[in-house]
Design an enzyme around this catalytic site. Structure first.
Site, mmCIF file in Angstrom:
data_model
loop_
_atom_site.group_PDB
_atom_site.id
_atom_site.type_symbol
_atom_site.label_atom_id
_atom_site.label_comp_id
_atom_site.label_asym_id
_atom_site.label_seq_id
_atom_site.Cartn_x
_atom_site.Cartn_y
_atom_site.Cartn_z
ATOM 1 N N TYR A 71 0.772 -1.267 -0.143
ATOM 2 C CA TYR A 71 -0.344 0.063 0.195
ATOM 3 C C TYR A 71 0.831 1.317 0.069
ATOM 4 O O TYR A 71 0.400 2.452 0.692
ATOM 5 C CB TYR A 71 -1.065 0.109 1.170
ATOM 6 C CG TYR A 71 -2.007 -1.323 1.082
ATOM 7 C CD1 TYR A 71 -3.218 -0.807 0.520
ATOM 8 C CD2 TYR A 71 -1.804 -2.108 1.785
ATOM 9 C CE1 TYR A 71 -4.017 -2.007 0.448
ATOM 10 C CE2 TYR A 71 -2.690 -3.374 1.795
ATOM 11 C CZ TYR A 71 -3.821 -3.233 0.928
ATOM 12 O OH TYR A 71 -4.812 -4.102 0.791
ATOM 13 N N SER A 72 1.984 1.215 -0.719
ATOM 14 C CA SER A 72 2.941 2.386 -0.535
ATOM 15 C C SER A 72 2.719 3.493 -1.213
ATOM 16 O O SER A 72 2.281 3.420 -2.495
ATOM 17 C CB SER A 72 4.436 1.894 -1.066
ATOM 18 O OG SER A 72 5.082 2.790 -1.456
ATOM 19 N N ASN A 73 2.421 4.715 -0.604
ATOM 20 C CA ASN A 73 2.188 5.943 -1.369
ATOM 21 C C ASN A 73 3.304 6.212 -2.232
ATOM 22 O O ASN A 73 3.088 7.037 -3.286
ATOM 23 C CB ASN A 73 2.157 7.040 -0.294
ATOM 24 C CG ASN A 73 0.855 6.948 0.866
ATOM 25 O OD1 ASN A 73 -0.150 6.157 0.144
ATOM 26 N ND2 ASN A 73 0.725 7.196 1.911
ATOM 27 N N HIS A 74 4.526 5.962 -1.976
ATOM 28 C CA HIS A 74 5.905 6.205 -2.776
ATOM 29 C C HIS A 74 5.500 5.445 -4.004
ATOM 30 O O HIS A 74 5.884 6.115 -5.030
ATOM 31 C CB HIS A 74 6.949 6.017 -2.050
ATOM 32 C CG HIS A 74 8.098 5.829 -2.836
ATOM 33 N ND1 HIS A 74 8.666 7.040 -3.251
ATOM 34 C CD2 HIS A 74 8.945 4.856 -3.328
ATOM 35 C CE1 HIS A 74 9.926 6.780 -4.134
ATOM 36 N NE2 HIS A 74 9.768 5.578 -4.136
ATOM 37 N N LEU A 75 5.235 4.173 -3.916
ATOM 38 C CA LEU A 75 5.051 3.293 -5.259
ATOM 39 C C LEU A 75 3.963 4.144 -5.970
ATOM 40 O O LEU A 75 4.262 4.427 -7.401
ATOM 41 C CB LEU A 75 4.862 2.129 -4.878
ATOM 42 C CG LEU A 75 5.778 1.089 -4.503
ATOM 43 C CD1 LEU A 75 5.122 -0.423 -4.627
ATOM 44 C CD2 LEU A 75 6.943 1.161 -5.487
#
Length: 302
Positions: A71-75
């Site tokens: 659930y990475s915001n960075h990805l």
């Protein structure tokens, strides 16, 4: 990639600095300001924009490989940048058990933006910074691929976040930011003429060393006046407790502003607690950096 290419994304810079009337600060002679970095860009908000901007210039249109949880915001920010600017992206996702399963909403968004997802086991993921492991990931990527670390935190990210400190200089005495990998604090402190406060959202006591290492890589040594207060992680990344939950509901009701739970909530909770402890002298202007907006997607608590 030239400056004009990134300017085409039309970031809102400098981000707004909004005064907030809150009696818990006012009765102690303190001023609370919200630095609305969440409004910089709808797809690359807050510290995601600041961390990625110089890395994208360095990549110069080449494919970008980076790392994150399910659930990475960075990805998602990296995938969105690839879609908007027209370069390929590869996301290495923690957890090979996810391969073959239906994509969750966060990873589905990455895929829809054109990101190629590569799932890896957790032991390999933990070793991703080791040269041989990183080289193996890059060997499976297109030639010339540019690697960005998890969370986007490297020397270029710290340099990009120094602009945040410059925007706040002369307008606040203390600037507070929630910390995951340390890149935002490292840059904020370097650019700021006041005191920077980092509020880690993870347990472990490792962030001080990370911030020092990032400042050494970005600026050649220590920069700025900064410290960490590690008391407000509420059990670790993605964790909460009844006191934090009550605080968030109360803050939202007071100010009509939805609060991002993983990072921003803990930073604001820390500031209110510190104000009540008398940690700030009367007359202090405190800028709380809002690094992201609430997300309807489930969050990564691994």
């Amino acid at each position: 990639m030239e400056t004009d290419d990134l300017a085409a994304l039309a970031p809102r810079l400098p981000s707004p600095l909004e005064p907030v009337e809150d009696e818990r600060f006012a009765r102690r002679g303190l001023a609370l300001l919200l630095k609305r970095d969440d409004l910089i860009h709808p797809d690359l908000p807050g510290n995601k924009w600041r961390k990625l901007v110089l890395n994208l210039r360095a990549a110069a249109g080449r494919p970008v490989l980076t790392f994150g949880g399910a659930y990475s915001n960075h990805l998602r920010a990296t995938a969105a940048a690839g879609r908007l600017l027209g370069f390929p992206t590869i996301g290495v996702v923690r957890g090979d058990e996810l391969a073959g399963r239906p994509l969750n909403p966060s990873l589905a968004r990455c895929a829809a933006d054109g990101m190629r997802l590569e799932f890896t086991d957790r032991a390999t993921y933990r070793a991703k910074h080791e040269p041989a492991v990183l080289a193996a990931f890059l060997a499976r990527a297109p030639e010339g691929t540019y690697a960005v670390p998890e969370g986007g935190s490297n020397a270029l990210a710290a340099e990009g976040c120094a602009a945040l400190g410059r925007e706040l200089s002369g307008r606040a005495d203390v600037a507070a930011v929630a910390c995951g990998t340390g890149g935002t604090l490292a840059g904020l402190a370097a650019g700021f003429d006041g005191r920077a406060l980092g509020v880690p959202v993870l347990r472990g006591g490792f962030l001080g060393g990370e911030v020092r290492a990032l400042q050494a890589a970005a600026f050649g040594g220590p920069r700025g006046d900064w410290r960490l207060d590690e008391r407000f992680h509420c059990g670790g990344y993605g964790r909460s407790n009844p006191e934090l939950d009550l605080f968030v509901r109360d803050f939202e009701a007071r100010h009509g502003l939805a609060i991002e739970r993983l990072y921003v909530a803990k930073m604001l909770f820390a500031l209110v607690s510190l104000a009540e402890e008398g940690a700030f002298a009367p007359g202090t202007r405190i800028a709380a950096v809002v690094t992201g907006a609430p997300d309807a997607l489930p969050q990564d608590t691994a």
